[in-house]
Scaffold this motif. Structure first.
Motif, PDB file in Angstrom:
ATOM      1  N   ILE A 135      48.395  29.041  47.614  1.00 14.48           N
ATOM      2  CA  ILE A 135      46.887  29.408  47.670  1.00 14.48           C
ATOM      3  C   ILE A 135      46.943  28.508  46.584  1.00 14.48           C
ATOM      4  CG2 ILE A 135      47.045  32.020  48.142  1.00 14.48           C
ATOM      5  CD1 ILE A 135      47.069  32.509  45.467  1.00 14.48           C
ATOM      6  N   GLY A 136      47.612  28.009  45.727  1.00 14.45           N
ATOM      7  CA  GLY A 136      47.762  26.992  44.784  1.00 14.45           C
ATOM      8  C   GLY A 136      46.715  25.950  45.287  1.00 14.45           C
ATOM      9  N   ARG A 137      46.980  25.613  46.376  1.00 19.06           N
ATOM     10  CA  ARG A 137      46.010  24.307  46.916  1.00 19.06           C
ATOM     11  C   ARG A 137      43.931  24.835  46.491  1.00 19.06           C
ATOM     12  NH1 ARG A 137      47.265  24.439  53.041  1.00 19.06           N
ATOM     13  NH2 ARG A 137      48.892  24.962  51.741  1.00 19.06           N
ATOM     14  N   TYR A 138      43.727  25.956  46.467  1.00 18.91           N
ATOM     15  CA  TYR A 138      42.513  26.607  46.308  1.00 18.91           C
ATOM     16  C   TYR A 138      42.130  26.967  44.485  1.00 18.91           C
ATOM     17  CZ  TYR A 138      43.630  26.867  51.552  1.00 18.91           C
ATOM     18  OH  TYR A 138      43.339  26.359  52.350  1.00 18.91           O
ATOM     19  N   SER A 139      43.318  26.292  43.871  1.00 19.25           N
ATOM     20  CA  SER A 139      42.705  27.032  42.908  1.00 19.25           C
ATOM     21  C   SER A 139      41.254  26.288  42.008  1.00 19.25           C
ATOM     22  CB  SER A 139      44.385  26.733  41.572  1.00 19.25           C
ATOM     23  OG  SER A 139      44.223  26.021  40.753  1.00 19.25           O
ATOM     24  N   PRO A 140      41.108  27.347  41.568  1.00 19.18           N
ATOM     25  CA  PRO A 140      39.657  26.760  40.677  1.00 19.18           C
ATOM     26  C   PRO A 140      39.392  25.755  39.276  1.00 19.18           C
ATOM     27  CG  PRO A 140      40.463  29.062  39.909  1.00 19.18           C
ATOM     28  CD  PRO A 140      40.863  28.370  40.725  1.00 19.18           C
ATOM     29  N   TYR A 141      40.748  25.532  39.321  1.00 14.22           N
ATOM     30  CA  TYR A 141      41.562  24.139  38.484  1.00 14.22           C
ATOM     31  C   TYR A 141      41.522  23.208  38.986  1.00 14.22           C
ATOM     32  CZ  TYR A 141      42.270  26.969  34.575  1.00 14.22           C
ATOM     33  OH  TYR A 141      43.120  28.037  33.264  1.00 14.22           O
ATOM     34  N   VAL A 142      41.509  23.025  39.973  1.00 19.71           N
ATOM     35  CA  VAL A 142      41.370  21.605  41.024  1.00 19.71           C
ATOM     36  C   VAL A 142      40.069  21.624  41.410  1.00 19.71           C
ATOM     37  CG1 VAL A 142      42.155  20.824  43.092  1.00 19.71           C
ATOM     38  CG2 VAL A 142      43.885  22.008  42.052  1.00 19.71           C
ATOM     39  N   GLU A 143      39.503  19.920  40.901  1.00 18.40           N
ATOM     40  CA  GLU A 143      38.271  19.546  40.833  1.00 18.40           C
ATOM     41  C   GLU A 143      37.631  19.658  42.026  1.00 18.40           C
ATOM     42  OE1 GLU A 143      36.214  18.969  38.236  1.00 18.40           O
ATOM     43  OE2 GLU A 143      37.835  19.426  36.840  1.00 18.40           O
ATOM     44  N   GLY A 144      36.726  20.609  42.647  1.00 17.02           N
ATOM     45  CA  GLY A 144      36.238  21.053  43.965  1.00 17.02           C
ATOM     46  C   GLY A 144      35.905  22.152  44.804  1.00 17.02           C
ATOM     47  N   ASN A 145      36.916  22.282  44.168  1.00 15.91           N
ATOM     48  CA  ASN A 145      37.335  24.555  44.377  1.00 15.91           C
ATOM     49  C   ASN A 145      36.431  24.469  44.290  1.00 15.91           C
ATOM     50  OD1 ASN A 145      39.706  22.838  45.658  1.00 15.91           O
ATOM     51  ND2 ASN A 145      41.028  24.349  45.125  1.00 15.91           N
ATOM     52  N   SER A 146      35.980  25.787  45.002  1.00 21.22           N
ATOM     53  CA  SER A 146      34.988  26.950  44.426  1.00 21.22           C
ATOM     54  C   SER A 146      35.542  27.976  43.801  1.00 21.22           C
ATOM     55  CB  SER A 146      34.105  27.622  46.146  1.00 21.22           C
ATOM     56  OG  SER A 146      33.844  28.702  45.754  1.00 21.22           O
ATOM     57  N   PHE A 147      35.518  28.150  42.803  1.00 21.28           N
ATOM     58  CA  PHE A 147      35.288  29.751  41.844  1.00 21.28           C
ATOM     59  C   PHE A 147      35.399  31.156  42.982  1.00 21.28           C
ATOM     60  CE2 PHE A 147      35.287  33.267  38.861  1.00 21.28           C
ATOM     61  CZ  PHE A 147      36.586  32.420  37.761  1.00 21.28           C
ATOM     62  N   GLN A 148      34.607  30.931  43.439  1.00 20.41           N
ATOM     63  CA  GLN A 148      34.120  32.245  43.970  1.00 20.41           C
ATOM     64  C   GLN A 148      35.314  32.374  45.604  1.00 20.41           C
ATOM     65  OE1 GLN A 148      31.943  30.300  43.365  1.00 20.41           O
ATOM     66  NE2 GLN A 148      31.105  31.458  41.820  1.00 20.41           N
ATOM     67  N   HIS A 184      34.420  25.119  31.988  1.00 21.19           N
ATOM     68  CA  HIS A 184      34.386  26.223  33.002  1.00 21.19           C
ATOM     69  C   HIS A 184      35.143  27.718  32.186  1.00 21.19           C
ATOM     70  CE1 HIS A 184      33.734  23.720  36.114  1.00 21.19           C
ATOM     71  NE2 HIS A 184      34.180  22.430  35.186  1.00 21.19           N
ATOM     72  N   PRO A 185      34.184  27.953  31.267  1.00 20.48           N
ATOM     73  CA  PRO A 185      34.849  29.574  30.609  1.00 20.48           C
ATOM     74  C   PRO A 185      35.470  30.402  32.002  1.00 20.48           C
ATOM     75  CG  PRO A 185      32.742  29.417  30.338  1.00 20.48           C
ATOM     76  CD  PRO A 185      33.215  28.378  31.122  1.00 20.48           C
ATOM     77  N   GLU A 186      35.056  30.558  33.052  1.00 23.98           N
ATOM     78  CA  GLU A 186      35.004  31.231  34.104  1.00 23.98           C
ATOM     79  C   GLU A 186      36.364  31.381  34.184  1.00 23.98           C
ATOM     80  OE1 GLU A 186      33.861  27.930  36.061  1.00 23.98           O
ATOM     81  OE2 GLU A 186      32.991  28.956  34.676  1.00 23.98           O
ATOM     82  N   ARG A 187      37.389  30.518  34.160  1.00 18.56           N
ATOM     83  CA  ARG A 187      38.995  29.710  34.485  1.00 18.56           C
ATOM     84  C   ARG A 187      39.871  30.840  33.550  1.00 18.56           C
ATOM     85  NH1 ARG A 187      38.479  23.641  36.149  1.00 18.56           N
ATOM     86  NH2 ARG A 187      39.014  22.838  33.621  1.00 18.56           N
ATOM     87  N   GLU A 188      39.666  30.572  32.400  1.00 17.68           N
ATOM     88  CA  GLU A 188      40.558  30.910  31.619  1.00 17.68           C
ATOM     89  C   GLU A 188      40.074  33.272  31.110  1.00 17.68           C
ATOM     90  OE1 GLU A 188      42.848  30.222  30.266  1.00 17.68           O
ATOM     91  OE2 GLU A 188      42.155  28.178  30.970  1.00 17.68           O
ATOM     92  N   HIS A 189      38.949  33.098  31.737  1.00 16.54           N
ATOM     93  CA  HIS A 189      37.913  34.978  32.260  1.00 16.54           C
ATOM     94  C   HIS A 189      39.095  35.299  33.026  1.00 16.54           C
ATOM     95  CE1 HIS A 189      34.597  33.827  29.617  1.00 16.54           C
ATOM     96  NE2 HIS A 189      35.447  33.692  28.610  1.00 16.54           N
ATOM     97  N   LEU A 190      39.065  34.552  34.188  1.00 18.73           N
ATOM     98  CA  LEU A 190      39.504  35.025  35.482  1.00 18.73           C
ATOM     99  C   LEU A 190      41.468  35.798  34.708  1.00 18.73           C
ATOM    100  CD1 LEU A 190      39.593  36.242  37.792  1.00 18.73           C
ATOM    101  CD2 LEU A 190      40.076  33.639  38.944  1.00 18.73           C
ATOM    102  N   ARG A 191      41.881  34.341  34.075  1.00 21.38           N
ATOM    103  CA  ARG A 191      43.990  34.340  34.221  1.00 21.38           C
ATOM    104  C   ARG A 191      43.478  35.916  33.336  1.00 21.38           C
ATOM    105  NH1 ARG A 191      47.269  30.923  33.558  1.00 21.38           N
ATOM    106  NH2 ARG A 191      45.367  29.163  33.681  1.00 21.38           N
ATOM    107  N   TYR A 192      43.128  36.453  32.353  1.00 16.98           N
ATOM    108  CA  TYR A 192      42.919  37.286  31.378  1.00 16.98           C
ATOM    109  C   TYR A 192      42.142  38.988  32.470  1.00 16.98           C
ATOM    110  CZ  TYR A 192      45.201  34.133  28.306  1.00 16.98           C
ATOM    111  OH  TYR A 192      45.761  33.225  27.532  1.00 16.98           O
ATOM    112  N   ILE A 193      41.403  38.264  32.780  1.00 18.82           N
ATOM    113  CA  ILE A 193      40.881  39.260  33.674  1.00 18.82           C
ATOM    114  C   ILE A 193      42.097  39.911  35.100  1.00 18.82           C
ATOM    115  CG2 ILE A 193      39.829  40.191  35.951  1.00 18.82           C
ATOM    116  CD1 ILE A 193      37.793  38.861  34.729  1.00 18.82           C
ATOM    117  N   PHE A 194      42.847  39.056  35.137  1.00 16.09           N
ATOM    118  CA  PHE A 194      44.326  39.388  35.722  1.00 16.09           C
ATOM    119  C   PHE A 194      44.981  40.520  35.489  1.00 16.09           C
ATOM    120  CE2 PHE A 194      43.489  35.568  39.005  1.00 16.09           C
ATOM    121  CZ  PHE A 194      42.403  36.197  40.200  1.00 16.09           C
ATOM    122  N   LEU A 195      45.100  39.683  33.757  1.00 14.53           N
ATOM    123  CA  LEU A 195      46.842  40.403  32.944  1.00 14.53           C
ATOM    124  C   LEU A 195      46.193  41.539  32.552  1.00 14.53           C
ATOM    125  CD1 LEU A 195      47.312  36.568  31.348  1.00 14.53           C
ATOM    126  CD2 LEU A 195      48.785  38.333  32.102  1.00 14.53           C
TER     127      LEU A 195
END
Length: 310
Positions: A49-62, A126-137
């Motif tokens: 699933i790493g290829r779908y990471s939102p950190y990769v430009e163009g990938n969908s966060f949802q 893209h603050p949502e990416r860091e938010h997601l990381r800490y939601i997982f935590l």
């Protein structure tokens, strides 16, 4: 095996006594293989699933959230089905162990991001990416808290009041530090935005936000959390709930975590050359990874005693 034992005890006993040693070795090899696969499961899924990471430009966060949610639901359903259709297989397993095993779900989400936190100015895009990381935590912390609650409410400490109160205090401190730390870092983008709006330099923000006091709280948290993991591993091993590999791995990695936290207290993050890798053990996800391994050990412990006793 457990199903046949409980359904046909005499037959099971006869088979176990007369089974070909070669087949026993094969069965043991399969058990070891399954345990190994579960141990590296977060890495295996990350590679997918790493290829779908939102950190990769163009990938969908949802889309990434949907993928992680689907994987998590599948894992939870698998655990529920195992407990429902083969409850005897988990007889004697400490209550709440499944919650440690389910730590794999948020760990997969974090590993799947395939990127370290972006603490630069780009974070504000893209603050949502860091938010997601800490939601997982946060989810991992909740699972850890439920495990601790169930363990402390079990009969394990029925005749050990002092031990129960001591471990309750340790669990509360560990959980409280996790919660405080994750909230602190979850709000990192908002704090940075406010800092910049006040006309202050971006370069000075990290030093301000992660002040020595904040770092010291993190150090105390790691010392408590890694010490707790060592205690849990030894405790479950003494009760024959886990095999020897688990406490060995837990103690080694936890000691590295304790050493790292101690070094940071005295020399901050100025690690000597060649020891920079120790910084890995200060990452908040590492204690959860060790706890997940403990969950794997608890749920995969072979029941050899049942074979020999019947």
């Amino acid at each position: 095996m457990s199903f046949f034992y409980y359904a046909f005890p005499p037959f099971y006993s006869y088979v176990c006594k007369n089974i070909n040693p070669c087949k026993r070795m094969k069965r043991k090899a399969i058990s070891i293989l399954i345990t190994f696969v579960l141990i590296i499961l977060p890495f295996l899924v990350m590679s997918l699933i790493g290829r779908y990471s939102p950190y990769v430009e163009g990938n969908s966060f949802q889309r990434y959230i949907i993928i992680c949610a689907a994987i998590s639901v599948a894992i939870v359903l698998a655990v529920l089905l195992l407990f429902y259709y083969s409850p005897q297989s988990f007889e004697g397993v400490p209550i709440g162990s499944a919650f440690l095993f389910l730590l794999v779900c948020p760990l997969i989400g974090i590993f799947g991001l395939a990127s370290a936190p972006d603490l630069s100015l780009r974070m504000l895009e893209h603050p949502e990416r860091e938010h997601l990381r800490y939601i997982f935590l946060f989810i991992a912390a909740i699972l850890f808290g439920v495990f601790g609650l169930l363990l402390l409410m079990s009969n394990s400490f029925k005749d050990k009041r002092l031990m129960r109160w001591l471990m309750t205090a340790v669990f509360i401190l560990a959980f409280a530090e996790f919660s405080w730390e994750f909230r602190h870092h979850y709000l990192y983008p908002e704090a940075m935005k406010e800092w910049i709006s006040q006309g202050k330099k971006v370069e000075d923000f990290a030093r301000h936000y992660d002040s020595p006091t904040v770092v010291n709280i993190g150090i105390l948290g790691r010392l408590i959390q890694f010490s707790l993991i060592i205690w849990l591993s030894i405790y479950f091993y003494k009760l024959r709930h886990i095999n020897s590999w688990s406490p060995i791995v837990s103690v080694i990695f936890s000691l590295l975590g304790i050493i790292t936290a101690t070094m940071i207290y005295f020399i901050q993050f100025n690690f000597p050359k060649g020891l920079e890798f120790l910084m890995l053990f200060f990452i908040p996800g590492i204690p959860f990874f060790l706890l997940y391994w403990l969950g794997v050990a608890l749920l995969t412990k072979s029941k050899k005693s049942r074979i020999t006793e019947h």
